[in-house]
Enzyme design. Structure first.
Site, PDB file in Angstrom:
ATOM      1  N   LYS A  39       0.855  -1.205   0.000  1.00  0.00           N
ATOM      2  CA  LYS A  39       0.000   0.000   0.000  1.00  0.00           C
ATOM      3  C   LYS A  39       0.886   1.248   0.000  1.00  0.00           C
ATOM      4  O   LYS A  39       2.098   1.170   0.228  1.00  0.00           O
ATOM      5  CB  LYS A  39      -0.906  -0.015   1.235  1.00  0.00           C
ATOM      6  N   ARG A 136      -9.691  -0.561  16.240  1.00  0.00           N
ATOM      7  CA  ARG A 136      -9.729   0.242  15.014  1.00  0.00           C
ATOM      8  C   ARG A 136     -10.823  -0.335  14.123  1.00  0.00           C
ATOM      9  O   ARG A 136     -11.990  -0.242  14.443  1.00  0.00           O
ATOM     10  CB  ARG A 136      -8.339   0.222  14.362  1.00  0.00           C
ATOM     11  N   TYR A 266      16.686  31.045   5.854  1.00  0.00           N
ATOM     12  CA  TYR A 266      15.492  31.745   6.340  1.00  0.00           C
ATOM     13  C   TYR A 266      15.529  31.866   7.865  1.00  0.00           C
ATOM     14  O   TYR A 266      15.796  30.892   8.566  1.00  0.00           O
ATOM     15  CB  TYR A 266      14.228  30.981   5.953  1.00  0.00           C
ATOM     16  N   MET A 314      12.205  24.914   0.615  1.00  0.00           N
ATOM     17  CA  MET A 314      11.374  24.048  -0.224  1.00  0.00           C
ATOM     18  C   MET A 314      12.215  23.231  -1.216  1.00  0.00           C
ATOM     19  O   MET A 314      11.928  22.063  -1.469  1.00  0.00           O
ATOM     20  CB  MET A 314      10.340  24.882  -0.996  1.00  0.00           C
TER      21      MET A 314
END
Ligand SMILES: Cc1ncc(COP(=O)(O)O)c(C=O)c1O
Length: 372
Positions: A39, A136, A266, A314
């Site tokens: 998955k 769950r 930054y 980024m």
């Protein structure tokens, strides 16, 4: 690498995935099947290439979370038995039939709902998912036998097995796992009086490696295939005999020489204490290199561990390469993986981030091309 390619990629070692599959195989023995969990794009590695590699190793099928994941694998030509573990609802029955999928049914009412959507002589193989302690998904344990009995009366579905999921198997000292195994074993025994062919599955990677009593007929390893220890921090990946499967590579774009006292990045969150060489690397949180690695992570340059300095941007991270005088623009950098003993293992990056290796590999973004 073509000149126009961005010099950042994830190199996936499919032989290492196959090797880890055999670690699971050795742990469970020949009488137990393995259905790898692929998955979330095989935890970020790429579900289709992983499935194509593992089918050569003798899998009993594959497990995914969602119907759409299974459909994509079928359309890529993966024909093995395909279990859908958590993303099924009866509205998806048509797709389940069309793509020959085997869903875990997690609620009592799903048996009738699926059977009503099946036409003609079609029979959908389904698994009764029971909550033995995870709290769950699944039918409550005390209702499981009655639900099973009701489902056997419906046309259009055939209950091929019973499954549950372990909540605390990653902690070998947690007594809940033994309690879950006992509850599940007792249920399996009761249901097998009704159908001796019913198959049972309980274990994830942690169950496979730490709880032999939890193996039953087939197991569902995920993280261990990809090189993360399911028992971290109790047992490390090396002690389990696993191999690292991913090497996240980037390159130095530019080196800045900064005098003592200069701040960088930054927010100026890092100030160099000595004359320093700061390498800017072509990766950032836009690629899934987590911003919490700012002033915390490390990478390997020229065989040397170098700290991430300043805030992760980024598209770029800053790394102090003052101790690697030969480092220059264009040099490769290992963000994850690399050569022992300096390598950054999945579990180590997870520890820096106070999370699990699962999240680290899943988070590596689609902007990072995979190479196999
Ligand atoms: C139901 C189920 N089985 C098996 C697995 C595989 O677990 P692991 O990656 O810990 O082996 C998962 C993953 O979360 C799961 O949800």
């Amino acid at each position: 690498m073509n000149a126009e390619d961005r010099p950042t990629w994830l190199s996936v070692d499919l032989d290492a995935v196959a090797f880890n599959f055999h670690v699971a195989k050795t742990a469970v023995g020949d009488s137990c099947q393995i259905r790898p969990v692929i998955k979330a794009d095989a935890y970020g590695l790429g579900a289709i290439p992983v499935a194509r590699r593992l089918r050569q190793e003798g899998v009993g099928g594959f497990c995914v979370a969602l119907v759409e994941e299974a459909v994509a694998l079928r359309e890529a030509g993966i024909q093995e038995s395909m279990v859908v573990m958590s993303g099924f609802s009866p509205a998806l029955t048509e797709k389940v039939v069309a793509y020959r999928l085997e869903p875990f049914l997690t609620r009592a009412e799903y048996g009738l709902a699926v059977s009503q959507r099946v036409s003609g002589s079609t029979v959908v193989p389904v698994y009764l998912k029971v909550d033995t302690g995870m709290g769950r998904l699944g039918v409550p344990l005390d209702q499981a036998v009655a639900v099973y009995d009701s489902w056997t009366r419906f046309e259009g579905i055939h209950v091929v097995g019973v499954v549950s999921h372990l909540a605390c198997a990653d902690d070998p000292d947690n007594p809940e796992t033994d309690r879950q195994i006992k509850r599940f074993a007792s249920l399996v025994e009761t249901l097998r009086q009704r159908n001796p062919d019913l198959v049972a599955s309980l274990s994830n990677s942690a169950g496979i490696m730490a709880h032999p009593g939890a193996h039953f007929d087939w197991v569902r390893p995920g993280v261990m295939l990809y090189g993360g220890s399911p028992l971290y921090p109790h047992t490390h990946w090396q002690a389990l005999g696993l191999r690292q499967t991913i090497h996240w590579v980037s390159h130095i774009v530019q080196i800045q020489n900064l005098s003592a006292g200069r701040s960088l990045g930054y927010g100026h969150t890092f100030t160099v204490q000595r004359v320093s060489r700061i390498a800017w690397i072509s990766v950032g949180y836009g690629d899934g290199y987590n911003r919490h690695l700012s002033n915390r992570g490390a990478v390997v340059v020229g065989g040397v561990r170098c700290p991430v300095v300043g805030r992760v941007c980024m598209d770029l991270i800053g790394v102090d390469v003052t101790d690697v005088p030969t480092a220059c623009a264009g040099d490769p950098v290992a963000l994850l993986g690399g050569d022992a003993p300096r390598m950054v293992a999945l579990d180590e990056m997870a520890q820096w981030l106070d999370t699990l290796s699962y999240e680290v590999s899943c988070a590596i973004g689609q902007r990072v091309p995979r190479r196999y």
